[in-house]
Structures are given as structure tokens and as C-alpha cells.
Scaffold this motif. Structure first.
Motif, short mmCIF file in Angstrom:
data_model
loop_
_atom_site.label_atom_id
_atom_site.label_comp_id
_atom_site.label_asym_id
_atom_site.label_seq_id
_atom_site.Cartn_x
_atom_site.Cartn_y
_atom_site.Cartn_z
N LEU A 110 1.52 -0.10 -2.09
CA LEU A 110 0.80 0.40 -2.75
C LEU A 110 0.87 0.75 -4.18
CD1 LEU A 110 1.49 3.73 0.44
CD2 LEU A 110 -0.58 1.63 0.18
N ASP A 111 1.80 1.33 -4.84
CA ASP A 111 2.17 0.64 -5.55
C ASP A 111 1.49 -0.09 -6.73
OD1 ASP A 111 2.91 4.30 -5.18
OD2 ASP A 111 4.89 3.11 -5.65
N GLY A 112 1.85 -1.10 -6.18
CA GLY A 112 1.00 -2.74 -6.88
C GLY A 112 0.11 -2.77 -7.36
N ASN A 113 -0.25 -4.25 -7.75
CA ASN A 113 -2.04 -4.17 -8.73
C ASN A 113 -2.02 -5.01 -7.66
OD1 ASN A 113 -1.77 -2.46 -10.61
ND2 ASN A 113 -0.25 -4.18 -11.73
N GLY A 114 -3.25 -5.48 -7.12
CA GLY A 114 -4.56 -6.18 -6.40
C GLY A 114 -4.45 -5.48 -4.93
N PRO A 115 -5.16 -6.50 -3.94
CA PRO A 115 -5.65 -6.71 -2.86
C PRO A 115 -3.64 -6.62 -1.95
CG PRO A 115 -7.13 -7.50 -3.13
CD PRO A 115 -5.84 -8.21 -4.53
N GLY A 116 -3.93 -5.37 -0.57
CA GLY A 116 -2.67 -5.51 0.16
C GLY A 116 -2.46 -5.02 1.48
N GLY A 117 -3.86 -5.33 1.53
CA GLY A 117 -4.35 -4.76 3.01
C GLY A 117 -3.64 -5.66 3.85
N ARG A 118 -3.54 -7.47 3.36
CA ARG A 118 -3.00 -8.20 4.71
C ARG A 118 -1.22 -7.83 4.62
NH1 ARG A 118 -6.69 -12.23 6.40
NH2 ARG A 118 -8.56 -12.33 4.55
N ARG A 119 -1.01 -7.91 3.62
CA ARG A 119 0.52 -7.86 3.99
C ARG A 119 1.46 -5.64 4.76
NH1 ARG A 119 4.96 -5.94 -0.02
NH2 ARG A 119 6.91 -6.83 0.32
N LEU A 120 0.29 -5.16 4.43
CA LEU A 120 0.59 -3.76 5.08
C LEU A 120 0.54 -4.02 6.13
CD1 LEU A 120 -0.94 -1.60 2.49
CD2 LEU A 120 1.26 -1.42 3.11
N ASP A 121 -1.26 -5.17 7.13
CA ASP A 121 -0.78 -4.78 8.52
C ASP A 121 0.01 -6.00 8.45
OD1 ASP A 121 -2.67 -4.81 10.96
OD2 ASP A 121 -2.52 -6.72 10.58
N PHE A 122 0.98 -6.09 8.43
CA PHE A 122 1.89 -6.87 8.49
C PHE A 122 3.08 -6.14 9.46
CE2 PHE A 122 6.15 -9.34 7.71
CZ PHE A 122 6.42 -9.73 8.58
N LEU A 123 3.12 -5.43 7.96
CA LEU A 123 4.75 -4.82 7.97
C LEU A 123 4.58 -3.32 9.07
CD1 LEU A 123 4.79 -3.54 4.47
CD2 LEU A 123 6.42 -4.75 5.62
#
Length: 287
Positions: free
Chosen positions: A232-245
């Protein structure tokens, strides 16, 4: 910062050739799906529009519409008279060859390629100002997606704090639950009056307690929370990683629930599952 996949923007471009409206709308999608709707005489802009979208967006179903409102004072006689005469003669000749020819509408003639003067090269002449207007609309869309993403991230952080609170409650009950289970097992063996080797009995009880222990699951949940915060604090898209988590969160919570033989721990696990589902729903909106 992470962004949402939903957003909307609109921008009008006023030129000598008329008024043009850009409208951009994006919603959730697993991948980046682009649908570009341009007037026929401006179709040459589509490649540039798609390239700009791909450079700024990673995921979402994006609809782009360009509307040509025309020029209020445009002369209705701005057409190629010679081409119209050729078309009229051709239509008359063809009508004489058919038994029941359908009448040709003047609007049909105006739609014929080359009749309206300057329409063929309109895309090239208007490309620069129209694409500049598109860039403005795209920037507004990106800003809206970023603002919504920031709001979603704040909501997720609050739920992560609550999730850790329930984890701490479960952690506090972990050792007492193991001791209670050990006492129950030993009491049951004594009730059955089994003659077992004390050392072998202790080994079996220790193995059973190890299978019932949830220390690893609790550690992994804490690690997943840290990974979500980092994304959440990073730059760029992270939706796929969050979905896995979120899938990993569910796996750990289900394992804890299956090992739990304590009412208080079971309640805390249920609350954790509720929070995980709420987090999962929010993740579905993130790029």
C-alpha cells in the motif's frame, strides 16, 4: 501510491473546427481492457490514444469516447460540387437500369467519401490539439483513481490494525489452550485406565500438541500484514499482489479455525475472517 481502477473524467476542446468532448471512464477488470470510440474522420487518433492509456494505466476496463459537436456556423455548402454531380449522374444512370429503384437521400450523398471538403485529413489537422485535450482528460482520470486508491488504502490500514488486535487475542489464548488440551487428553487416558509407558505417552501428547499449535499461522498472518502495508505504501500497481495476500490470509485463518478448540479463540477467528473478506472486497478495486 496505489490507485483505484475506477474513475471518470471529461474535457472539452474548443477549436475553429468545432467543439470536441473527451470522456473517459474506467471500472474494475483483471487486466487492462481499452475501448476507444472515435468519430470516423478522427479514427487516425486511435493508436496514439491507446499508447497514452497503456503508458499511464496498468489495469481496468477503460472506455474512451470523443464526441464531435460540430461547428455551429459551418456552411452547409462546404462540399465538393463536382463530386456531387458525378454521384448524381451515376445514381440517375443506375436508377434507369433498375425496375423499382429506391430514392437517394441528400444525406446519403453527403456521407459519401470525399463529398464534404476537408473531412479526410481532419484527423491530421486536429491531432495535436485533440491529443493535448486527451492528455488533460487522462491526467484527471489518473488523479481521480489515485485519490480513490488513497481512500481505499486508509480503510485497509484500519482493518489491518483490527486484524492484528484479533491476532493478539488469539496469541494470548494459544498457550492456555494447549495446556488445557494436554490436560484433557491425559484425563481421558486415565479414565480409560490405559497402561501406557509414561515416556511414550509424553511423546504422543507432545506430537498432538504440536499438530494443534497455531504459532506458525499467527506468525504468517503478522508477516502478511506487513507485506500488505508495504504494498500500500509502495509505488505502482499492487492489486495482483494484494489479491494473492488475501488468499494467504484466508488460508491461515481457516487453519487456525480448524485447530481451535476454544470458544474465545473461535470468536476471534470469525472476526478475523470478516475483516479479511472486507479487505478482499477493497482489493478488488485496486489497480
Amino acid at each position: 501510491m496505489i490507485a483505484s481502477m475506477t474513475g471518470f473524467s471529461r474535457h472539452a476542446v474548443t477549436l475553429d473546427a468545432g467543439v470536441f468532448d473527451w470522456e473517459l471512464k474506467s471500472v474494475n477488470h483483471r487486466y487492462l481492457e481499452l475501448r476507444v470510440h472515435l468519430p470516423d474522420h478522427l479514427r487516425s487518433l486511435e493508436a496514439a490514444v491507446r499508447n497514452r492509456l497503456k503508458a499511464r494505466l496498468a489495469r481496468g476496463k477503460v472506455d474512451v469516447v470523443l464526441r464531435d459537436r460540430g461547428q455551429a456556423e459551418e456552411s452547409p455548402a462546404a462540399f465538393d460540387h463536382d463530386r456531387v454531380r458525378v454521384l448524381a449522374d451515376a445514381c440517375a444512370e443506375i436508377a434507369g437500369m433498375l425496375p423499382q429503384p429506391a430514392p437517394v437521400s441528400p444525406l446519403d450523398v453527403l456521407r459519401w467519401p470525399g463529398v464534404l471538403q476537408g473531412r479526410e485529413d481532419a484527423g491530421e489537422a486536429l491531432a495535436a490539439p485533440l491529443l493535448a485535450g486527451f492528455d488533460t482528460a487522462l491526467e484527471a482520470l489518473v488523479e481521480m483513481r489515485a485519490a480513490e486508491g488513497a481512500a481505499l488504502a486508509d480503510g485497509m490500514r484500519a482493518r489491518l490494525d483490527a486484524l492484528l488486535e484479533h491476532r493478539r487475542a488469539i496469541q494470548a489464548r494459544r498457550q492456555p489452550m494447549l495446556e488445557e488440551q494436554r490436560s484433557r487428553i491425559l484425563a481421558r487416558i486415565h479414565e480409560l485406565d490405559l497402561n501406557l509407558d509414561p515416556r511414550r505417552l509424553e511423546q504422543e501428547v507432545a506430537l498432538l500438541a504440536q499438530r494443534m499449535d497455531i504459532a506458525e499461522e499467527l506468525d504468517r498472518i503478522e508477516g502478511h500484514v506487513a507485506a500488505v502495508r508495504e504494498t500500500l505504501d509502495g509505488n505502482g500497481p499492487g492489486g495482483r499482489r494484494l489479491d494473492f495476500l488475501m488468499q494467504e490470509f484466508n488460508r491461515e485463518a481457516n487453519t487456525i479455525s480448524s485447530k481451535s478448540h476454544d470458544l474465545e479463540m473461535t470468536r476471534a477467528t470469525v472476526e478475523m475472517k470478516v475483516l479479511i473478506e472486507q479487505l478482499r472486497e477493497q482489493v478488488q478495486n485496486l489497480e
